[in-house]
Design a protein around this motif. Structure first.
Motif, PDB file in Angstrom:
ATOM      1  N   LEU A  93      53.000  21.756  24.202  1.00  0.00           N
ATOM      2  CA  LEU A  93      52.840  22.137  23.056  1.00  0.00           C
ATOM      3  C   LEU A  93      53.161  23.584  22.544  1.00  0.00           C
ATOM      4  CD1 LEU A  93      50.529  19.090  21.454  1.00  0.00           C
ATOM      5  CD2 LEU A  93      53.036  19.049  21.243  1.00  0.00           C
ATOM      6  N   HIS A  94      53.826  24.566  21.664  1.00  0.00           N
ATOM      7  CA  HIS A  94      53.225  25.700  21.391  1.00  0.00           C
ATOM      8  C   HIS A  94      52.052  25.385  20.289  1.00  0.00           C
ATOM      9  CE1 HIS A  94      54.492  29.935  20.597  1.00  0.00           C
ATOM     10  NE2 HIS A  94      54.697  29.443  19.010  1.00  0.00           N
ATOM     11  N   VAL A  95      51.647  26.566  20.495  1.00  0.00           N
ATOM     12  CA  VAL A  95      50.269  26.503  19.211  1.00  0.00           C
ATOM     13  C   VAL A  95      51.215  28.110  18.920  1.00  0.00           C
ATOM     14  CG1 VAL A  95      48.531  27.626  18.715  1.00  0.00           C
ATOM     15  CG2 VAL A  95      48.503  26.065  21.118  1.00  0.00           C
ATOM     16  N   ILE A  96      51.379  26.608  17.079  1.00  0.00           N
ATOM     17  CA  ILE A  96      51.874  28.387  15.952  1.00  0.00           C
ATOM     18  C   ILE A  96      50.698  29.037  15.933  1.00  0.00           C
ATOM     19  CG2 ILE A  96      52.892  28.156  14.300  1.00  0.00           C
ATOM     20  CD1 ILE A  96      54.580  25.879  14.798  1.00  0.00           C
ATOM     21  N   ARG A  97      49.397  27.855  15.258  1.00  0.00           N
ATOM     22  CA  ARG A  97      48.573  28.208  14.619  1.00  0.00           C
ATOM     23  C   ARG A  97      47.381  27.793  14.769  1.00  0.00           C
ATOM     24  NH1 ARG A  97      47.191  32.107  10.202  1.00  0.00           N
ATOM     25  NH2 ARG A  97      49.517  32.468   9.753  1.00  0.00           N
ATOM     26  N   GLY A  98      45.890  28.339  15.249  1.00  0.00           N
ATOM     27  CA  GLY A  98      44.744  28.254  15.142  1.00  0.00           C
ATOM     28  C   GLY A  98      44.038  27.912  13.685  1.00  0.00           C
ATOM     29  N   SER A  99      43.338  27.671  13.207  1.00  0.00           N
ATOM     30  CA  SER A  99      41.962  27.184  12.582  1.00  0.00           C
ATOM     31  C   SER A  99      40.508  27.480  12.510  1.00  0.00           C
ATOM     32  CB  SER A  99      42.547  26.764  11.684  1.00  0.00           C
ATOM     33  OG  SER A  99      42.606  25.528  11.457  1.00  0.00           O
ATOM     34  N   ALA A 100      39.549  28.031  12.529  1.00  0.00           N
ATOM     35  CA  ALA A 100      38.178  27.297  12.464  1.00  0.00           C
ATOM     36  C   ALA A 100      38.015  26.549  11.602  1.00  0.00           C
ATOM     37  CB  ALA A 100      37.408  28.642  12.545  1.00  0.00           C
ATOM     38  N   SER A 101      36.805  25.134  11.709  1.00  0.00           N
ATOM     39  CA  SER A 101      37.052  24.237  11.073  1.00  0.00           C
ATOM     40  C   SER A 101      36.221  24.674   9.525  1.00  0.00           C
ATOM     41  CB  SER A 101      36.051  22.705  12.021  1.00  0.00           C
ATOM     42  OG  SER A 101      34.948  23.871  12.537  1.00  0.00           O
ATOM     43  N   PHE A 102      35.858  25.403   9.738  1.00  0.00           N
ATOM     44  CA  PHE A 102      34.900  26.146   8.458  1.00  0.00           C
ATOM     45  C   PHE A 102      35.751  26.107   7.656  1.00  0.00           C
ATOM     46  CE2 PHE A 102      34.934  30.086   9.167  1.00  0.00           C
ATOM     47  CZ  PHE A 102      35.371  30.414  10.308  1.00  0.00           C
TER      48      PHE A 102
END
Length: 411
Positions: free
Chosen positions: A72-81
């Motif tokens: 899998l290529h990571v397009i975007r990550g985000s913090a859960s908050f």
């Protein structure tokens, strides 16, 4: 031996994804060699990612390889908050990756489906073409129902199911059709025929133990099957009249006024939608809601019936199932009847706000028990409660039921 839960059916899960699809997942465990355990909807799987990731964060991925190891290529990550803001950014990323129109309709679609499915450009374009300019939540849930049941994402199926998803039930138009026919001075043959069908329903004996089966036939759920059987049979049968057949006649008759044709088309779509509901992606289970016309005080009313249980042949296992009836009665008003059948033993619970419902039920209990025994069923209990269970009401009122049935398995 410690068997990791995500290892079960890993190859089957990987095979469900295709290269270039985009999906959203939460990291539940980081493994060596840039591998991770990822929760994607209801699935849990191991994949290899191309950048550093953190446990507990949501990520937007694009599938680069759909064989073991899944890459899998990571397009975007985000913090859960920062959930909602990151969701909107992920929606924008899907739009830019697939070069899709950045309008409110497309954004709402992606936002709805991103948490449930792997998305492809072709899937989003197909759904976009089906939905109206301003899709409602119920429109999106209709698409979701079609996906769950593996119903082709095509306009005729969507249009037939859409009235059920919106809660607007075409069977209520039967009264409108009759009123319009009564107002018309020159009654076409198809209009007279439709009135004859309604009169049959009104004069149907309500006390007959098989009246629900009769009403299902009069509704026309088996219309196409009967036509096919008649075509293949050497001896031509006289087909039973049904509401669907009557609606088709009204639509095809040149002498039918346009206002009646519109109502007949709505009725036809609703009946067809109920037929499509019979399609199930699960070969073992059946879960659907039907609406039946019902004779009451010389008129046609409607009742909603929720059916749930194991499949037996082409129908529901009559030995083990659950049935919920939603009724709007003249005196008792809103009433739910919850029937559970296990090994041909019935427990029946009537839910209603009427103060003396228990006393009224008692006088019918022995007669009901006797009638059920003739059908080889045993009445275990007949009870009443003075409130309506909102969970059960949602089941029977939700005309495109969600797949939440749980089957008991003996080992």
């Amino acid at each position: 031996m410690n068997i990791q839960p995500y290892a079960v059916n890993q190859s089957q899960i990987i095979g469900t994804y295709q290269p270039e699809q985009i999906l959203k997942g939460k990291i539940s465990e980081v493994l060596p060699d840039r591998r991770a355990v990822i929760n994607i909807g209801q699935k849990r799987m191991v994949a290899k990612v191309d950048t550093e990731i953190k446990i507990g964060n949501d990520y937007l991925f694009q599938v680069k390889q759909n064989k073991d190891p899944l890459i899998l290529h990571v397009i975007r990550g985000s913090a859960s908050f920062n959930h909602e803001k990151s969701n909107q950014k992920m929606v924008s990323d899907v739009l830019s990756t697939f070069h899709l129109p950045n309008d409110q309709k497309m954004r709402r679609m992606i936002h709805f489906f991103l948490n449930q499915h792997a998305l492809s450009k072709s899937f989003l374009e197909t759904v976009y073409s089906l939905l109206p300019k301003k899709p409602t939540l119920k429109d999106l849930k209709t698409i979701q129902f079609m996906i769950n049941r593996k119903i082709p994402l095509e306009a005729p199926f969507f249009q037939a199911l859409k009235p059920l998803g919106s809660g607007h039930l075409g069977l209520e138009t039967v009264k409108d059709i009759i009123a319009l026919i009564d107002q018309d001075s020159s009654i076409a043959p198809s209009m007279a025929h439709f009135k004859d069908i309604i009169n049959k329903m009104i004069h149907l004996n309500n006390t007959d133990s098989v009246s629900i089966i009769q009403q299902l036939k009069l509704l026309g759920l088996h219309h196409e099957h009967d036509l096919c059987q008649n075509f293949l049979s050497k001896e031509k049968m006289i087909l039973n009249d049904s509401l669907k057949e009557g609606a088709l006649r009204l639509i095809s008759d040149h002498d039918t006024p346009s206002a009646i044709k519109r109502q007949a088309n709505e009725l036809l779509q609703t009946i067809t939608g109920q037929q499509i509901q019979l399609i199930s992606a699960d070969p073992a289970l059946m879960q659907l809601v039907t609406q039946l016309p019902w004779p009451s005080h010389g008129q046609i009313e409607t009742i909603n019936i929720y059916w749930e249980g194991k499949k037996q042949g082409k129908g529901l296992d009559a030995d083990d199932c659950r049935i919920i009836l939603s009724l709007k009665l003249k005196t008792l008003k809103e009433t739910l009847v919850h029937i559970r059948i296990q090994h041909r033993s019935l427990t029946i619970q009537v839910q209603n706000d009427f103060p003396f419902i228990k006393e009224h039920l008692k006088q019918y209990e022995s007669g009901l028990k006797e009638q059920l025994q003739k059908l080889n069923y045993q009445l275990v209990s007949l009870t009443a409660i003075k409130h309506i269970d909102s969970y059960l009401k949602e089941k029977v009122d939700h005309h495109l039921p969600l797949p939440d049935y749980k089957m008991d398995v003996k080992v």
